[in-house]
Design an enzyme around this catalytic site. Sequence first.
Site, PDB file in Angstrom:
ATOM      1  N   ASP A  95       0.779  -1.096   0.012  1.00  0.00           N
ATOM      2  CA  ASP A  95      -0.189   0.126  -0.011  1.00  0.00           C
ATOM      3  C   ASP A  95       0.952   1.193   0.027  1.00  0.00           C
ATOM      4  O   ASP A  95       2.225   1.146   0.153  1.00  0.00           O
ATOM      5  CB  ASP A  95      -0.959  -0.008   1.213  1.00  0.00           C
ATOM      6  N   SER A  96       0.267   2.448  -0.016  1.00  0.00           N
ATOM      7  CA  SER A  96       0.992   3.848  -0.417  1.00  0.00           C
ATOM      8  C   SER A  96       1.417   4.255   0.890  1.00  0.00           C
ATOM      9  O   SER A  96       2.101   5.303   0.966  1.00  0.00           O
ATOM     10  CB  SER A  96       0.279   4.866  -1.156  1.00  0.00           C
ATOM     11  N   GLY A  97       0.767   3.780   1.974  1.00  0.00           N
ATOM     12  CA  GLY A  97       1.126   4.507   3.208  1.00  0.00           C
ATOM     13  C   GLY A  97       0.073   5.466   3.616  1.00  0.00           C
ATOM     14  O   GLY A  97      -0.094   6.118   4.737  1.00  0.00           O
ATOM     15  N   GLY A  98      -0.728   5.687   2.480  1.00  0.00           N
ATOM     16  CA  GLY A  98      -1.747   6.819   2.868  1.00  0.00           C
ATOM     17  C   GLY A  98      -2.810   6.601   3.845  1.00  0.00           C
ATOM     18  O   GLY A  98      -2.850   7.454   4.676  1.00  0.00           O
ATOM     19  N   PHE A  99      -3.489   5.516   3.970  1.00  0.00           N
ATOM     20  CA  PHE A  99      -4.371   5.212   4.924  1.00  0.00           C
ATOM     21  C   PHE A  99      -3.873   5.451   6.444  1.00  0.00           C
ATOM     22  O   PHE A  99      -4.387   5.964   7.322  1.00  0.00           O
ATOM     23  CB  PHE A  99      -4.935   3.610   4.835  1.00  0.00           C
ATOM     24  N   ASP A 149      -2.681   8.276  -1.815  1.00  0.00           N
ATOM     25  CA  ASP A 149      -4.007   8.969  -1.892  1.00  0.00           C
ATOM     26  C   ASP A 149      -4.412   9.562  -0.673  1.00  0.00           C
ATOM     27  O   ASP A 149      -4.002   9.202   0.345  1.00  0.00           O
ATOM     28  CB  ASP A 149      -5.230   7.942  -2.349  1.00  0.00           C
ATOM     29  N   GLN A 204     -11.694   7.293  -4.945  1.00  0.00           N
ATOM     30  CA  GLN A 204     -12.082   8.073  -3.721  1.00  0.00           C
ATOM     31  C   GLN A 204     -13.536   8.741  -4.042  1.00  0.00           C
ATOM     32  O   GLN A 204     -13.995   8.389  -5.028  1.00  0.00           O
ATOM     33  CB  GLN A 204     -11.082   9.092  -3.080  1.00  0.00           C
ATOM     34  N   GLY A 231     -11.349   4.161   0.738  1.00  0.00           N
ATOM     35  CA  GLY A 231     -12.544   4.939   1.370  1.00  0.00           C
ATOM     36  C   GLY A 231     -13.703   4.140   1.746  1.00  0.00           C
ATOM     37  O   GLY A 231     -14.732   4.891   2.058  1.00  0.00           O
ATOM     38  N   ASP A 281      -8.197  -7.387   0.797  1.00  0.00           N
ATOM     39  CA  ASP A 281      -6.866  -7.584   1.985  1.00  0.00           C
ATOM     40  C   ASP A 281      -7.707  -7.263   3.198  1.00  0.00           C
ATOM     41  O   ASP A 281      -8.625  -6.296   3.318  1.00  0.00           O
ATOM     42  CB  ASP A 281      -5.867  -6.915   1.487  1.00  0.00           C
ATOM     43  N   CYS A 319     -12.354 -28.271   7.850  1.00  0.00           N
ATOM     44  CA  CYS A 319     -11.252 -27.550   7.163  1.00  0.00           C
ATOM     45  C   CYS A 319     -10.015 -28.529   7.271  1.00  0.00           C
ATOM     46  O   CYS A 319      -9.920 -29.383   8.049  1.00  0.00           O
ATOM     47  CB  CYS A 319     -10.889 -26.502   8.238  1.00  0.00           C
ATOM     48  N   CYS A 321      -6.701 -27.775   7.283  1.00  0.00           N
ATOM     49  CA  CYS A 321      -5.575 -26.836   7.672  1.00  0.00           C
ATOM     50  C   CYS A 321      -4.801 -27.544   8.576  1.00  0.00           C
ATOM     51  O   CYS A 321      -5.365 -28.736   9.160  1.00  0.00           O
ATOM     52  CB  CYS A 321      -5.812 -25.578   8.237  1.00  0.00           C
ATOM     53  N   CYS A 324      -6.356 -27.944  12.177  1.00  0.00           N
ATOM     54  CA  CYS A 324      -7.623 -28.885  12.224  1.00  0.00           C
ATOM     55  C   CYS A 324      -7.013 -30.159  12.240  1.00  0.00           C
ATOM     56  O   CYS A 324      -8.014 -30.950  12.500  1.00  0.00           O
ATOM     57  CB  CYS A 324      -8.434 -28.235  11.381  1.00  0.00           C
ATOM     58  N   HIS A 350      -4.973 -21.202  10.424  1.00  0.00           N
ATOM     59  CA  HIS A 350      -6.348 -21.852  10.237  1.00  0.00           C
ATOM     60  C   HIS A 350      -7.462 -20.687   9.647  1.00  0.00           C
ATOM     61  O   HIS A 350      -8.007 -20.727   8.625  1.00  0.00           O
ATOM     62  CB  HIS A 350      -6.932 -22.152  11.504  1.00  0.00           C
TER      63      HIS A 350
END
Length: 384
Positions: A95-99, A149, A204, A231, A281, A319, A321, A324, A350
């Site tokens: 990510d850009s770091g914006g958030f 952004d 946005q 956003g 994500d 599951c 995994c 489990c 899991h």
Amino acid sequence: MKEALTFELLKTDPRTRARRGRITTLHGTIETPVFMPVGTQATVKAMKPEDVAATGAEIILGNTYHLFLRPGADVVAEAGGLHKFMNWPHPILTDSGGFQVFSLGKFRKITEEGAKFKSYIDGSTHLMTPESSIDVQHALGSDIMMAFDECVAYPSERQYVARSLERTTRWLRRCDEHHRLLEEQDAMKTGSDTMRQALFGIMQGGMEKDLRRISAEQITEMDLPGYAIGGLSVGEPKDIMVEVLDECTDYLPKDKPRYLMGVGTVDYLFEGVERGVDMFDCVLPTRLARHGVAMTSHGNINIKNAKYIRDFTPLDPECDCYCCTHYTKAYLSHLFRQNEILCSMLLSEHNIRFLVHMMQEIRKAIEEDRFLEYKKEFYAKYGI
């Protein structure tokens, strides 16, 4: 120069906008729709990279803001890039770091140049600009980088949202220009005619549908390899989020991947897929794990509950995994009560496997024209 990323649309559900696609990067292929585990500090919390890969995850995220502060982009670059630094040979998105910057509230100041903020580590002051964000992501060497952004809070006044999206567009142009300059410099050194990294623009516009359309029109003019919807899922009610998202995907190109940022609950994943989103994500699965919560086919369970102290069955019999197939709820309950880190490790693996497997089944359902049926079956069992 050739783009570093290609997208192939393989199938569209006949009754919804759900899509089955494939993204190809220099570090591998990503089948979509896809859930991407988050590795904020160059690690998916409480998991080894090979364990993340064992869940079937094909791509993970790194956080530009955190890696910029520690250990520093120069350290990661000296190590050979983020893939080598964290021993993850598969695709990475940063990510850009914006958030993170904009979530600092009073500890940051936004200008046309960028965002000035104070480090949460030592209080030192830093300036993040579109160019410096790209510089950091270029040094990290991710396969997909995000444009810098401004993510507006919910609720926000319409006038501010309108000004903000215009600034986000101007910042995107600066990101794109700087990104192409760096790629051209790399090409001169290596003789390659293919870019190393793909830049995604971010839509946005808050909860204003007409502003969302304007933002989409502006960012898609640049014909980037992919686009994100930013956003949303920032505190607004679910019905508003879904209503706005319903419009957003229609504004984005059908031949490019669409990424809904920061979404990881089961219902939001299904609603996003149904509306044509390809990538998701969230830190949710590992965060839940650290609090003793497991995502299962019959809903979330809290391993702290006393009824699991003598429950010698798996977390989820459906599951496959490692957790489990090898351990019981009673053992996990014991680990959590003793504050053993192994509990977080097992529950993290899991939960990620649960979401990855769910997305695999969603892809299969789209291929077989039964997405809505699968959604209904899943919701009924999960308790939604």
